[in-house]
Design an enzyme around this catalytic site. Structure first.
Site, mmCIF file in Angstrom:
data_model
loop_
_atom_site.group_PDB
_atom_site.id
_atom_site.type_symbol
_atom_site.label_atom_id
_atom_site.label_comp_id
_atom_site.label_asym_id
_atom_site.label_seq_id
_atom_site.Cartn_x
_atom_site.Cartn_y
_atom_site.Cartn_z
ATOM 1 C CG ASP A 63 6.438 11.067 58.293
ATOM 2 O OD1 ASP A 63 6.580 9.945 57.776
ATOM 3 O OD2 ASP A 63 7.346 11.849 58.697
ATOM 4 C CB VAL A 64 3.047 6.226 57.373
ATOM 5 C CG1 VAL A 64 1.830 6.510 56.564
ATOM 6 C CG2 VAL A 64 4.166 6.082 56.406
ATOM 7 C CE1 TYR A 154 9.825 0.459 46.919
ATOM 8 C CE2 TYR A 154 10.520 -1.549 45.678
ATOM 9 C CZ TYR A 154 9.340 -0.573 46.073
ATOM 10 O OH TYR A 154 8.259 -0.497 45.506
ATOM 11 C CE LYS A 158 7.407 -2.186 48.361
ATOM 12 N NZ LYS A 158 6.348 -1.368 49.362
#
Length: 253
Positions: A63-64, A154, A158
């Site tokens: 899990d990053v 999102y 980003k």
């Protein structure tokens, strides 16, 4: 082939889609590749495929957004393949919804994987890059950074990736490390297929509708992103840093 075939690359979100394509391309370029993803079976299969073709690779599940798991995964890649000097921060998720319907968990999950995950991965890998006095970081942004209905989380993540990238380029440049961001437009992946399903559209119709609005009259593929990544991590891209490159079949503001 890359000029330094012994170099080691790490690609996050390498279980499928863009990440898997990038991992395969870098392996073909001569890099040993650490494939990292939450989906253990997918990255192990991807690594096995690279090894079967004569390359060197390892698949690691993590899990990053978990600092301990990130440190353990990067250490494992370094021990099994060598010091990683190329990092592609591609791991990402979507939890799309309009603002008034979006939950705190929707927000936290997306920002956690994209931004915290990229921070943790970069912090872990940069020590190998600065010691080597050479490195390449490629972060995946998106045209959604410019704003996209139903993706406030999102889009924020980003857009954040772009500021993150530019700051990395400033801080790490003196160590021979470049940092750039790729901002894809519509790329045909499982993620965009899920978006079509959420909207109640057939995926083929969804792609055709998107292609009609793109100047080159087609949607993108994971290979389109892999090609650009291959250049950005090469020796020849050593004077390209701090850039956000939109890969969308046409211009973006």
């Amino acid at each position: 082939m890359t000029d330094s075939p012994a170099r080691v690359a790490i690609v996050t979100g390498a279980g499928r889609g863009i990440g898997a394509a990038v991992a395969r391309r870098l392996a073909a370029d001569g890099f040993a590749v650490g494939l990292l993803d939450l989906d253990e079976s997918a990255v192990k299969a991807g690594a096995e495929a690279i090894v079967a073709e004569g390359g060197r690779a390892v698949g690691v599940s993590l899990d990053v957004s978990d600092a301990d798991q990130v440190e353990a995964a990067v250490t494992r890649v370094a021990e099994e393949l060598g010091a990683p000097t190329v990092l592609v921060n591609n791991a990402g998720i979507t939890r799309d919804n309009l603002l008034f319907k979006m939950t705190e968990n929707d927000w936290d999950s997306v920002l956690g994987v994209h931004l915290k995950g990229s921070f943790l991965m970069t912090r872990a890998v940069q020590k190998y890059q600065t010691e080597a006095k050479w490195g390449r970081i490629v972060n995946l942004s998106s045209t959604s950074a410019l704003g996209n209905r139903g993706q406030v989380n999102y889009s924020a993540a980003k857009a954040g990736m772009q500021g993150f990238t530019k700051t990395l380029a400033i801080e790490l440049g003196k160590f021979g490390v470049t940092a750039n961001a790729i901002a894809p437009g519509f790329i045909a992946t499982d993620m965009t297929a899920a978006t079509a399903e959420r909207l109640g559209m057939d995926f083929e119709d969804f792609k055709k509708a998107a292609a009609s609005q793109i100047p080159v009259q087609r949607v993108g593929t994971p290979a389109d992103i892999a090609h650009l990544t291959s250049f950005l991590v090469s020796e020849g891209a050593g004077f390209v840093s701090g850039q956000v490159i939109y890969v969308a079949g046409g211009p973006k503001d």
